[in-house]
Design a protein around this motif. Structure first.
Motif, PDB file in Angstrom:
ATOM      1  N   VAL A 128      -4.738 -15.978   8.087  1.00 26.84           N
ATOM      2  CA  VAL A 128      -4.443 -17.119   8.956  1.00 26.84           C
ATOM      3  C   VAL A 128      -2.939 -17.209   9.194  1.00 26.84           C
ATOM      4  CG1 VAL A 128      -4.434 -19.626   9.135  1.00 26.84           C
ATOM      5  CG2 VAL A 128      -6.466 -18.463   8.294  1.00 26.84           C
ATOM      6  N   MET A 129      -2.178 -17.107   8.116  1.00 27.55           N
ATOM      7  CA  MET A 129      -0.727 -17.249   8.252  1.00 27.55           C
ATOM      8  C   MET A 129      -0.131 -16.113   9.064  1.00 27.55           C
ATOM      9  SD  MET A 129       0.682 -18.747   4.689  1.00 27.55           S
ATOM     10  CE  MET A 129       0.528 -20.497   4.358  1.00 27.55           C
ATOM     11  N   GLY A 130      -0.787 -14.956   9.063  1.00 27.41           N
ATOM     12  CA  GLY A 130      -0.210 -13.810   9.739  1.00 27.41           C
ATOM     13  C   GLY A 130      -0.781 -13.526  11.112  1.00 27.41           C
ATOM     14  N   GLU A 131      -1.820 -14.257  11.526  1.00 28.49           N
ATOM     15  CA  GLU A 131      -2.500 -13.922  12.781  1.00 28.49           C
ATOM     16  C   GLU A 131      -1.533 -13.994  13.963  1.00 28.49           C
ATOM     17  OE1 GLU A 131      -5.035 -12.382  13.556  1.00 28.49           O
ATOM     18  OE2 GLU A 131      -4.713 -12.675  15.685  1.00 28.49           O
ATOM     19  N   PHE A 132      -1.600 -12.965  14.793  1.00 25.65           N
ATOM     20  CA  PHE A 132      -0.636 -12.858  15.879  1.00 25.65           C
ATOM     21  C   PHE A 132      -1.326 -12.803  17.244  1.00 25.65           C
ATOM     22  CE2 PHE A 132       1.961 -10.214  18.712  1.00 25.65           C
ATOM     23  CZ  PHE A 132       3.123 -10.953  18.742  1.00 25.65           C
ATOM     24  N   GLY A 133      -2.189 -11.811  17.440  1.00 20.97           N
ATOM     25  CA  GLY A 133      -2.760 -11.540  18.763  1.00 20.97           C
ATOM     26  C   GLY A 133      -3.494 -12.731  19.360  1.00 20.97           C
ATOM     27  N   ALA A 134      -4.480 -13.240  18.640  1.00 21.26           N
ATOM     28  CA  ALA A 134      -5.314 -14.325  19.174  1.00 21.26           C
ATOM     29  C   ALA A 134      -4.472 -15.575  19.400  1.00 21.26           C
ATOM     30  CB  ALA A 134      -6.456 -14.624  18.217  1.00 21.26           C
TER      31      ALA A 134
ATOM     32  N   SER B 266      10.592 -11.825   6.675  1.00 20.45           N
ATOM     33  CA  SER B 266      10.625 -11.670   5.217  1.00 20.45           C
ATOM     34  C   SER B 266       9.911 -12.835   4.535  1.00 20.45           C
ATOM     35  CB  SER B 266      12.063 -11.534   4.722  1.00 20.45           C
ATOM     36  OG  SER B 266      12.744 -12.758   4.905  1.00 20.45           O
ATOM     37  N   VAL B 267       9.929 -14.023   5.186  1.00 24.43           N
ATOM     38  CA  VAL B 267       9.181 -15.154   4.627  1.00 24.43           C
ATOM     39  C   VAL B 267       7.687 -14.803   4.595  1.00 24.43           C
ATOM     40  CG1 VAL B 267       8.535 -17.565   4.952  1.00 24.43           C
ATOM     41  CG2 VAL B 267      10.892 -16.829   5.409  1.00 24.43           C
ATOM     42  N   LEU B 268       7.201 -14.242   5.716  1.00 30.67           N
ATOM     43  CA  LEU B 268       5.790 -13.838   5.776  1.00 30.67           C
ATOM     44  C   LEU B 268       5.498 -12.702   4.799  1.00 30.67           C
ATOM     45  CD1 LEU B 268       5.319 -14.022   9.628  1.00 30.67           C
ATOM     46  CD2 LEU B 268       4.014 -15.324   7.942  1.00 30.67           C
TER      47      LEU B 268
ATOM     48  N   VAL C 239       6.918 -12.273   1.942  1.00 34.29           N
ATOM     49  CA  VAL C 239       6.778 -12.863   0.604  1.00 34.29           C
ATOM     50  C   VAL C 239       5.356 -13.407   0.433  1.00 34.29           C
ATOM     51  CG1 VAL C 239       7.527 -14.740  -0.899  1.00 34.29           C
ATOM     52  CG2 VAL C 239       9.226 -13.336   0.284  1.00 34.29           C
ATOM     53  N   VAL C 240       4.828 -14.062   1.481  1.00 32.98           N
ATOM     54  CA  VAL C 240       3.437 -14.543   1.424  1.00 32.98           C
ATOM     55  C   VAL C 240       2.491 -13.365   1.158  1.00 32.98           C
ATOM     56  CG1 VAL C 240       1.551 -15.601   2.731  1.00 32.98           C
ATOM     57  CG2 VAL C 240       3.876 -16.507   2.941  1.00 32.98           C
ATOM     58  N   ALA C 241       2.747 -12.243   1.844  1.00 31.55           N
ATOM     59  CA  ALA C 241       1.895 -11.065   1.665  1.00 31.55           C
ATOM     60  C   ALA C 241       1.977 -10.539   0.241  1.00 31.55           C
ATOM     61  CB  ALA C 241       2.289  -9.971   2.652  1.00 31.55           C
ATOM     62  N   ILE C 242       3.179 -10.496  -0.312  1.00 30.52           N
ATOM     63  CA  ILE C 242       3.334  -9.975  -1.672  1.00 30.52           C
ATOM     64  C   ILE C 242       2.663 -10.910  -2.672  1.00 30.52           C
ATOM     65  CG2 ILE C 242       5.032  -9.453  -3.472  1.00 30.52           C
ATOM     66  CD1 ILE C 242       6.886  -8.470  -1.188  1.00 30.52           C
ATOM     67  N   VAL C 243       2.839 -12.220  -2.459  1.00 27.56           N
ATOM     68  CA  VAL C 243       2.169 -13.192  -3.334  1.00 27.56           C
ATOM     69  C   VAL C 243       0.642 -12.980  -3.257  1.00 27.56           C
ATOM     70  CG1 VAL C 243       1.646 -15.643  -3.660  1.00 27.56           C
ATOM     71  CG2 VAL C 243       4.006 -14.905  -3.271  1.00 27.56           C
ATOM     72  N   THR C 244       0.150 -12.714  -2.045  1.00 29.96           N
ATOM     73  CA  THR C 244      -1.281 -12.460  -1.877  1.00 29.96           C
ATOM     74  C   THR C 244      -1.725 -11.252  -2.694  1.00 29.96           C
ATOM     75  OG1 THR C 244      -1.164 -13.342   0.362  1.00 29.96           O
ATOM     76  CG2 THR C 244      -3.078 -11.982  -0.171  1.00 29.96           C
ATOM     77  N   LEU C 245      -0.939 -10.182  -2.622  1.00 31.27           N
ATOM     78  CA  LEU C 245      -1.302  -8.966  -3.367  1.00 31.27           C
ATOM     79  C   LEU C 245      -1.293  -9.222  -4.868  1.00 31.27           C
ATOM     80  CD1 LEU C 245       0.435  -5.986  -1.528  1.00 31.27           C
ATOM     81  CD2 LEU C 245      -1.863  -6.899  -1.262  1.00 31.27           C
ATOM     82  N   VAL C 246      -0.280  -9.970  -5.326  1.00 32.57           N
ATOM     83  CA  VAL C 246      -0.210 -10.260  -6.767  1.00 32.57           C
ATOM     84  C   VAL C 246      -1.408 -11.119  -7.178  1.00 32.57           C
ATOM     85  CG1 VAL C 246       1.110 -11.445  -8.556  1.00 32.57           C
ATOM     86  CG2 VAL C 246       2.287  -9.993  -6.897  1.00 32.57           C
ATOM     87  N   ALA C 247      -1.712 -12.133  -6.348  1.00 33.27           N
ATOM     88  CA  ALA C 247      -2.861 -12.990  -6.646  1.00 33.27           C
ATOM     89  C   ALA C 247      -4.138 -12.165  -6.705  1.00 33.27           C
ATOM     90  CB  ALA C 247      -2.992 -14.072  -5.574  1.00 33.27           C
TER      91      ALA C 247
ATOM     92  N   LEU D 286      -0.034  -8.030   5.155  1.00 30.82           N
ATOM     93  CA  LEU D 286       1.181  -8.203   5.937  1.00 30.82           C
ATOM     94  C   LEU D 286       0.817  -8.536   7.390  1.00 30.82           C
ATOM     95  CD1 LEU D 286       4.246  -7.834   5.273  1.00 30.82           C
ATOM     96  CD2 LEU D 286       4.065  -5.611   6.396  1.00 30.82           C
ATOM     97  N   PRO D 287       1.395  -9.607   7.947  1.00 32.87           N
ATOM     98  CA  PRO D 287       1.107  -9.924   9.362  1.00 32.87           C
ATOM     99  C   PRO D 287       1.439  -8.722  10.248  1.00 32.87           C
ATOM    100  CG  PRO D 287       2.272 -11.726   8.332  1.00 32.87           C
ATOM    101  CD  PRO D 287       2.265 -10.618   7.332  1.00 32.87           C
ATOM    102  N   THR D 288       0.611  -8.527  11.266  1.00 30.96           N
ATOM    103  CA  THR D 288       0.780  -7.322  12.084  1.00 30.96           C
ATOM    104  C   THR D 288       2.108  -7.313  12.816  1.00 30.96           C
ATOM    105  OG1 THR D 288      -0.476  -8.421  13.811  1.00 30.96           O
ATOM    106  CG2 THR D 288      -1.686  -6.913  12.396  1.00 30.96           C
TER     107      THR D 288
END
Lengths: 342, 296, 274
Positions: free
Chosen positions: B213-219, B255-257, B259-267, C102-104
């Motif tokens: 959700v936080m990363g969605e771009f296209g739609a 880089s803020v996003l 960090v969210v991605a890395i936190v997701t991977l760690v979780a 990672l966001p696209t």
């Protein structure tokens, strides 16, 4: 082919699975490796197959040192515990696999002919196009055997061959395998934890415990002349009594004695099979009373408690009149005596 | 040759082959996966920490972060409820069309986010089915928060359901039936028997859903209109800054996003260690044998 | 329907159907409706226009190349993670999911920064005459990145569960590594590989965020179909956007059907059991 193991040792991490086992199996013999889980029996089988390497010791096939021959060149037929049939291949493809991948080139027709022959030997005619998932347990077992035999192995190794089967199928397959062995004469080694299976099928039984050989002999040897309390207990139900041995005579309570020649003086344990105990209404004997009587096909089994508080089991004739609550005496017809561990 | 601990090699255990394959995989992974990660932070901090802090502290960036968080706070709970309901209906009952429903739930995975965005435009946009009606009622969906939320819901609809369904399928109905036979009601059974047994898979689905959700771009880029300071989510803000030739700013926001991605991977890693099992992430419903095996 | 023991079917099925209808089916239906209202002639003219056809070609070629690369690399990665033990294995296992997390758009600008002529990799490749950014190769690189985890995560669990006794059985029958791999392992991994390939390919066909930064976005050369839809929208050419988007939708649904059939076929030996 003769197989010989010389002081074989195998350790997994810190678990010593096989601790110096030596074994000599003459050509054409059918041998059972019998023991509880963790006794090292499967490891020995896998060492002979080349699926594990020894830490030390040697394995000989005839006079050839086979210790370092890779599994694919050892020429063994191995039947896995859960058969390890290739699920995506038909029965015929499974059986033909070894011939297809062999360095010895065979024509397609030759392979087909041999597959058909093996389907006949293993009574699987007509199932050649089935997949393993469509077969019964007994059929899968015979496919595994046919697949192992297809490569003309010098030795046949079976890991708990009947372990995954129903009791009645197991019984039939056992007879059939014995017949097949007599027909083909391949040196065969199989692993089992079921003493009845070992005694029924094998020319020779090797009893293992904690990575050591406890006893190695014919079914008659191991049943009639067990060398230790472990062998005695592992081969079937047994009653145990405390005794004192003096000059070849073991004295139990109430003046009951049994022969104990060759047993050192001092405390001892007397082992008696349920069939070797008799129930009598009158003295002499060990006084006891009946807790329960169980009916079995062809016999009755009495569960009784001696006056000194031991629970014992006695097999009697199916017409025997014993009933729950009866008091009487136990007589020992045949016993095996071992000096007690100090 | 013999010696303690020597194992019989299996397929591909040849030492030279093994080393070569590990080497190949590590080198390509470094190029394909690790390098982009490093590049993001390298670029973000290329003009120093001050510039980075200034960009992240910029009101437009702050608003984009807020909008992204608000969207996630709406979408994730809704999709969690949907995932639980769908998993319960599909795994605890047999009804005609069950398999078809499973495929319907998975459809958003196979569809381009762009197609999703366009599709939403044709429902709620001015030229869409409901657009004129909505305009008369003065309800703004497209180019506003509701549009962003709806598009995000579409894209992430399967996330929670697909983590739960294989697991609940494998667990069967015995526990719930036992609870019911002991007199527990439906909610009680669900909350005290079902949920505890699937909690790690549930959490896992929630974490992945949130990341997407936080990363969605296209739609979102189609339905939001990317109005700076209003309907610009953080990924859209990254694009905006990038196209303004503010590369450092774009990477700082990125880089803020990240960090969210890395936190997701760690979780994800922690959840896996707690025994949720491996991710059924990339397996279609047709691959049932593998799904069930994994969940078992 | 048989009598049910557990409660909650009307509620949960109701929620599910309602949600799927509003969130998934309604918009897709609206898209199909919009495209269908064009009439066959106009529809065909739009979807077969040279620029649209060129975009299909670019998208499909790049997606095929990316999927082929990931088939090899993803399989190798899954193999290494499952079959070997080495320092850093757990870390590698964890970062495989980075492209999912990672966001696209972030991936897009990061890859562009790396492969632009003045980027870390671009600088190395430029003297060799290879340009990645702003070419179809760049599109492929972006697709490789975003679809990488699909094949790894499809194959990994099946490879983990593959009974080593099958390999041992093949060894006792005299088979060498290559033979065991081709004849025993590969057929058993095929359904998982197919699943991964289809998901990776579908993802690549629909990818947008990661690509638009690294692709040159030149019509006929480096313009992907998703971007063409986006451009038509920005031009307020809604019928064209609807038509081209509907082509993408149809392809996605056909892919879904094809893969279900392929998987059912490759698992036929399991399906026939009992």
């Amino acid at each position: 082919m003769r197989i010989r193991l010389a002081s074989v040792v195998k350790t997994f991490n810190t678990f010593r699975a096989v601790r110096g086992v030596s074994l000599d199996i003459p050509s054409g013999e059918l041998v059972a490796l019998l023991g509880p889980s963790g006794s090292g029996k499967t490891t020995i089988l896998r060492l002979v197959a080349g699926l594990e390497f020894v830490d030390s010791g040697e394995i000989y096939f005839n006079e050839e040192n086979a210790t370092d021959i890779p599994v694919r060149d050892r020429g063994v037929g191995f039947v896995f515990q859960n058969y390890a049939l290739f699920p995506h291949m038909t029965v015929a493809e499974n059986i033909g696999f070894g011939m297809k991948v062999s360095a010895v080139k065979r024509s397609r027709a030759q392979i087909q002919e041999r597959v058909r022959e093996l389907l006949g030997i293993t009574q699987l005619d007509g199932l050649d196009e089935r997949f393993p998932a469509q077969l019964s347990g007994g059929q899968r077992q015979r496919v595994a055997l046919a697949r192992a035999l297809a490569v003309d192995p010098r030795v046949l190794l079976l890991d708990e061959p009947f372990g995954a089967l129903d009791a009645n199928v197991r019984h039939d397959l056992r007879r059939w395998l014995r017949g097949l062995h007599e027909e083909l004469g391949i040196t065969t080694l199989f692993v089992t934890h079921d003493q009845e299976e070992a005694l029924d099928l094998a020319d020779r039984v090797v009893i293992l415990d904690k990575g050591h050989i406890i006893q190695d002999g014919t079914p008659e040897d191991v049943t009639r002349r067990p060398v230790s309390a472990f062998a005695m207990q592992f081969l079937g139900d047994v009653n145990k009594f405390g005794a004192i041995v003096t000059d070849g005579i073991a004295a139990l309570e109430h003046g009951v004695t049994v022969a104990a020649s060759g047993v050192r003086n001092g405390p001892a344990e007397v082992y008696v099979r349920p069939a070797d105990l008799q129930w009598s209404a009158e003295a002499p004997g060990l006084p006891a009373h009946i807790l329960r009587v169980m009916s079995r096909p062809g016999s009755r089994r009495i569960v009784a408690r001696t006056d000194s508080g031991e629970t014992v089991e006695i097999d009697v004739d199916q017409d025997h009149p014993a009933a729950t609550g009866d008091a009487g005496y136990l007589r020992i017809a045949r016993a095996t005596v071992f000096a007690a561990d100090r | 040759m013999s010696g303690p601990g020597r194992r019989v090699p299996l397929t591909g255990d040849n030492p030279a082959f093994r080393r070569a394959l590990i080497g190949f995989v590590l080198v390509v992974s470094a190029i394909v996966i690790v390098a982009p990660l490093v590049a993001i932070f390298a670029q973000a901090f290329s003009l120093g920490v001050d510039v980075f802090a200034k960009t992240v502290g910029d009101p437009d960036t702050q608003h984009a972060i807020l909008l992204t968080v608000v969207t996630a706070l709406i979408v994730v709970p809704v999709n969690t409820v949907f995932g639980l309901a769908a998993a319960w209906a599909i795994t605890k009952f047999d009804f005609p069309g069950r398999r078809f429903l499973l495929v319907l739930i998975e459809i958003p995975f196979s569809i381009s986010p762009i197609v999703a965005g366009v599709a939403y435009l044709f429902v709620y946009g001015l030229q869409g089915l409901l657009g004129p009606t909505l305009q008369d009622a003065e309800i703004k969906v497209i180019f506003a928060l509701p549009g962003i939320v709806l598009a995000s819901m579409f894209v992430t609809a399967p996330f929670v359901a697909r983590e739960l369904i294989p697991l609940m399928q494998a667990q069967g109905r015995d526990l719930e039936e036992a609870a019911t036979s002991l007199g527990a009601g439906g909610w009680r059974t669900f909350l005290s028997v079902t949920v505890p047994n699937v909690r790690w898979a549930l959490l896992y689905g929630v974490v992945l859903c949130n990341a997407r959700v936080m990363g969605e771009f296209g739609a979102v880029s189609i339905v939001s209109g990317s109005i700076r300071g209003q309907t610009n989510t953080l990924p859209l803000h990254v694009e905006l800054l990038y196209h303004d030739y503010n590369t450092v700013g774009a990477f700082a926001a990125a880089s803020v996003l990240t960090v969210v991605a890395i936190v997701t991977l760690v979780a994800k890693l922690l959840i896996e260690r707690r025994g949720a099992g491996r991710s059924p992430q990339a397996v279609s419903p047709a691959d049932q044998p593998a799904l069930i095996k994994r969940a078992a | 329907m048989s009598r049910r023991v557990l409660p909650g079917l009307p509620l949960t099925l109701g929620i599910t159907l309602l949600y799927v209808s509003i969130i998934v089916l309604l918009p897709l239906g609206a898209l199909v409706f919009k495209a269908a209202s064009l009439g066959f002639y106009d529809y065909w003219r739009i979807v077969s226009s040279p620029r649209a056809v060129a975009s299909y070609r670019v998208t499909v070629l790049a997606a095929l190349a990316a999927t082929a690369f990931n088939l090899v690399f993803g399989f190798a990665l899954a193999w290494v993670l499952v079959r070997y033990r080495f320092p850093g294995r757990r870390l590698l296992d964890a970062i495989v999911d980075l492209p999912f997390a990672l966001p696209t758009a972030v991936a897009g600008i990061a890859l562009t920064a790396l492969f632009a002529p003045n980027g870390w990799f671009g600088m190395l490749l430029a003297p060799l005459g290879i340009s990645v950014a702003y070419t179809i190769t760049g599109i492929m690189v972006a697709m490789c990145f975003t679809s990488l985890p699909f094949i790894v995560r499809s194959v990994q669990p099946v490879l983990e569960d593959l009974d080593t006794a099958l390999e041992e059985a093949a060894q006792t029958l005299g088979a060498r590594d290559g033979t065991i791999f081709r004849q025993v392992m590969l057929p058993l991994l095929t359904p998982a590989l197919l699943a991964g390939v289809s998901l990776a390919f579908a993802r690549s066909l629909g990818e947008f965020g990661a690509i638009i930064f690294i692709a040159g976005n030149q019509p006929f050369e480096t313009e992907i179909t998703s971007l063409l839809v986006f451009i038509r929208l920005e031009e307020f050419d809604y019928p064209a956007a609807a038509a081209i988007a509907s082509v993408m939708l149809i392809i996605a649904i056909v892919m879904l059907a094809v893969i279900n059939i392929l998987q059912a076929r490759s698992l036929r030996y399991m399906a026939r059991a009992r």
